[in-house]
Design an enzyme around this catalytic site. Structure first.
Site, short mmCIF file in Angstrom:
data_model
loop_
_atom_site.label_atom_id
_atom_site.label_comp_id
_atom_site.label_asym_id
_atom_site.label_seq_id
_atom_site.Cartn_x
_atom_site.Cartn_y
_atom_site.Cartn_z
N SER A 113 0.82 -1.21 0.00
CA SER A 113 0.00 0.00 0.00
C SER A 113 0.85 1.26 0.00
O SER A 113 1.99 1.27 0.48
CB SER A 113 -0.91 0.02 1.23
OG SER A 113 -1.66 -1.17 1.32
N1 SAH Z 1 -0.49 -4.43 3.90
C1 SAH Z 1 0.08 -5.05 2.73
C2 SAH Z 1 -0.89 -4.93 1.59
C3 SAH Z 1 -0.95 -6.17 0.79
S1 SAH Z 1 -2.19 -6.20 -0.46
C4 SAH Z 1 1.42 -4.40 2.42
O1 SAH Z 1 1.62 -3.27 2.86
O2 SAH Z 1 2.24 -5.03 1.75
C5 SAH Z 1 -3.44 -7.16 0.32
C6 SAH Z 1 -3.12 -8.58 0.65
O3 SAH Z 1 -4.32 -9.17 1.13
C7 SAH Z 1 -2.67 -9.44 -0.53
O4 SAH Z 1 -1.40 -9.94 -0.26
C8 SAH Z 1 -3.73 -10.56 -0.58
O5 SAH Z 1 -3.19 -11.84 -0.90
C9 SAH Z 1 -4.27 -10.55 0.84
N2 SAH Z 1 -5.60 -11.13 1.04
C10 SAH Z 1 -6.70 -11.02 0.25
N3 SAH Z 1 -7.73 -11.70 0.79
C11 SAH Z 1 -7.28 -12.25 1.96
C12 SAH Z 1 -7.87 -13.07 2.99
N4 SAH Z 1 -9.15 -13.48 2.93
N5 SAH Z 1 -7.10 -13.43 4.03
C13 SAH Z 1 -5.80 -13.05 4.12
N6 SAH Z 1 -5.18 -12.28 3.18
C14 SAH Z 1 -5.91 -11.88 2.12
#
Ligand code: SAH
Length: 207
Positions: free
Chosen positions: A52
């Site tokens: 993000s």
């Molecule tokens: N906070 C992270 C953002 C990652 S993007 C950072 O700063 O790097 C969001 C993430 O949510 C992705 O990696 C995706 O695989 C995960 N995601 C989506 N649905 C999910 C679920 N039901 N449970 C756990 N992770 C999930």
């Protein structure tokens, strides 16, 4: 990056600003993009996901209003960057990531930085993590159609849940839910665009 968060984006919580200045963001992005790690944008990471934008990480952390005594649940650990920031601002962090490779990398990164008050596990985070509930804060870093019921149930009275909600990526709003003695209060905190929250209480596939 931290000056921009303070001056331009008006992030006020000093704990959040200190955490963001402590965590080396370039170690959470692919090597080829390290030169852009501190820019004002999200960046691609492995498995078609994103880390993000710094402002979004700061804003969501600020909305959680956590301190060193807080127990926090994070859904969507991705690169582990938000996990590391939360680990500086809160007491204990339980993070969930549904893609095994990302979960493994995130856990390894935060350990190599000497962060020991955060754990990353691989499963469907829309179910929450009942073993450590109730939580002072729940942060969801992926956008769902609605607030997953189990996450509301696992929130302490007085606790805060922050999540992007919307029918599509173009129509998401950042929502904060505060659990009171006699119910849940929903607030809106502006537009946002997250990758989809996929799971039992989220979207059923990656559309
Ligand atoms: N906070 C992270 C953002 C990652 S993007 C950072 O700063 O790097 C969001 C993430 O949510 C992705 O990696 C995706 O695989 C995960 N995601 C989506 N649905 C999910 C679920 N039901 N449970 C756990 N992770 C999930």
């Amino acid at each position: 990056m931290v000056e921009r968060l303070r001056q331009h984006y008006r992030i006020r919580d000093e704990r959040v600003l200190a955490a963001m200045s402590d965590v080396p963001r370039h170690l959470f992005v692919p090597e080829a993009l390290q030169g852009r790690a501190y820019g004002d944008h999200a960046l691609p990471i492995d498995a078609n996901q994103t880390i993000s934008q710094p402002y979004i990480v700061a804003r969501m952390t600020e909305l959680l209003e956590c301190d060193r005594s807080s127990r926090v649940l994070e859904i969507g650990a991705g690169s582990g960057y938000q996990t590391a920031v939360l680990a500086r601002a809160a007491g204990q962090v339980y993070a969930i990531e549904r893609i095994p490779e990302l979960a493994r990398q995130a856990q390894a990164r935060i350990r190599s930085l000497g962060v020991y008050n955060a754990t990353v596990k691989c499963f469907d985070g829309t179910m929450g993590w009942s073993a450590h509930a109730p939580y002072d804060g729940v942060l969801v870093a992926a956008g769902g159609p609605e607030v997953p019921e189990p996450l509301l149930a696992q929130l302490k009275v007085g606790g805060r849940l922050v999540i992007p909600v919307g029918a599509s990526r173009d129509s998401q709003r950042l929502v904060r839910v505060v659990r009171g003695e006699d119910g849940y209060k929903h607030e809106e905190h502006g537009a946002c665009a997250f990758v989809p929250l996929i799971g039992r209480y989220g979207w059923s596939n990656a559309t």
